[in-house]
Design an enzyme around this catalytic site. Structure first.
Site, PDB file in Angstrom:
ATOM      1  N   SER A   1      32.606  37.727   9.588  1.00 53.43           N
ATOM      2  CA  SER A   1      32.651  36.430   9.970  1.00 53.43           C
ATOM      3  C   SER A   1      34.127  36.453  10.256  1.00 53.43           C
ATOM      4  O   SER A   1      34.967  37.058   9.829  1.00 53.43           O
ATOM      5  CB  SER A   1      32.488  35.707   8.594  1.00 53.43           C
ATOM      6  OG  SER A   1      32.965  34.277   8.654  1.00 53.43           O
TER       7      SER A   1
ATOM      8  N   TYR B   1      32.907  35.053  -0.721  1.00 56.35           N
ATOM      9  CA  TYR B   1      32.368  35.127   0.765  1.00 56.35           C
ATOM     10  C   TYR B   1      33.654  35.762   1.524  1.00 56.35           C
ATOM     11  O   TYR B   1      33.169  36.686   2.478  1.00 56.35           O
ATOM     12  CB  TYR B   1      32.025  33.795   1.388  1.00 56.35           C
ATOM     13  CG  TYR B   1      31.329  33.827   2.516  1.00 56.35           C
ATOM     14  CD1 TYR B   1      30.012  34.155   2.845  1.00 56.35           C
ATOM     15  CD2 TYR B   1      32.098  33.412   3.865  1.00 56.35           C
ATOM     16  CE1 TYR B   1      29.344  34.567   3.863  1.00 56.35           C
ATOM     17  CE2 TYR B   1      31.370  33.568   4.882  1.00 56.35           C
ATOM     18  CZ  TYR B   1      30.066  34.118   5.117  1.00 56.35           C
ATOM     19  OH  TYR B   1      29.515  34.010   6.111  1.00 56.35           O
TER      20      TYR B   1
END
Length: 249
Positions: free
Chosen positions: A142, A155
């Site tokens: 990401s 995350y």
């Protein structure tokens, strides 16, 4: 069709980017194995592919559990005989104040997003070693591995770990002709694309929000056996947003 007869394993394949990858690889002639916790949704995607004359298998799998992963890989081998591509797409997030984030929540996110990718790669690499052309592993990282918003610690850490895991595995598995790369998507809209505002699009240098098909195109490039000089890299697919300076006036 570049992926014709490749056996492609995709985790988190019941929705979003994973679903798009499964459908598009099948259209390219690949034999696709879909893994997900969600049985009903996963089987629905599998049925959709098979209804379009594609070859697919759905296997329920919790990627945070090593035994689940071992069983899932065995099922793929039993059904299709080999493995050419693994896409570690499964992941979850939790936006929670750093002062309130529980260690159990931290561990769960890291176990799914990072530990699961390592374990799946390890099991699949054992089977890829015997392939004439080796194999290809793609880790779905990401842009949050490179930049952050508040309250995204678990995350962000998991995705940053995936980028590091990618180049480590690329070096370790290179002698077995197994290429390992990562993709870092930015804003990829998986739901109501037509409902996005104009400002959502024009804030991107590319002048639009991303689509799951953009990620498939990157995967297609990285998993093409002809691109065997590409390994250990992280391909950022974000419409240029991580290169755009933002100032408040």
């Amino acid at each position: 069709m570049q992926a014709k007869d490749q056996v492609v394993l995709i985790t988190g394949a019941s929705q979003g980017i994973g679903k798009e990858l499964a459908i598009q690889y099948a259209k390219q002639g690949a034999k696709v194995v879909l893994f997900d916790l969600e049985v009903e949704q996963g089987q629905r995607v599998c049925d959709l592919i098979q209804g379009q004359q594609g070859k697919a298998l759905f296997v329920q799998c919790d990627v945070s559990k090593e035994k689940d992963i071992q069983h899932a890989v065995e099922q793929a081998i039993e059904h299709f005989g080999q493995i050419d591509v693994l896409i570690n797409n499964a992941g979850l997030s939790r936006w929670k104040n750093v002062y309130e984030l529980k260690i159990e929540e931290w561990d769960h996110i890291l176990n799914v997003n990072l530990r699961g990718a390592f374990l799946f790669s390890k099991e699949v690499a054992k089977r890829m070693k015997g392939n004439k052309q080796g194999g290809s592993i793609v880790n779905m990282a990401s842009t949050r591995a490179l930049m952050s918003e508040a309250n995204s610690e678990a995350y962000a850490a998991s995705k940053g770990g995936l980028v590091a895991l990618t180049h480590a595995l690329a070096v370790s598995l290179g002698p077995d002709r197994i290429r390992v790369n990562a993709i870092s998507p930015g804003w990829i809209e998986t739901k109501e694309y037509d409902q996005l505002r104009q400002i959502d699009h024009i804030q991107h240098p590319a002048q639009r929000v991303g689509k799951p098909s953009d990620i498939f195109k990157a995967c297609q490039y990285l998993t093409n056996p002809e691109n065997d000089f590409v390994t250990g890299t992280n391909v950022v697919v974000d419409g240029g947003m991580t290169r755009k300076m933002l100032y408040e006036h």
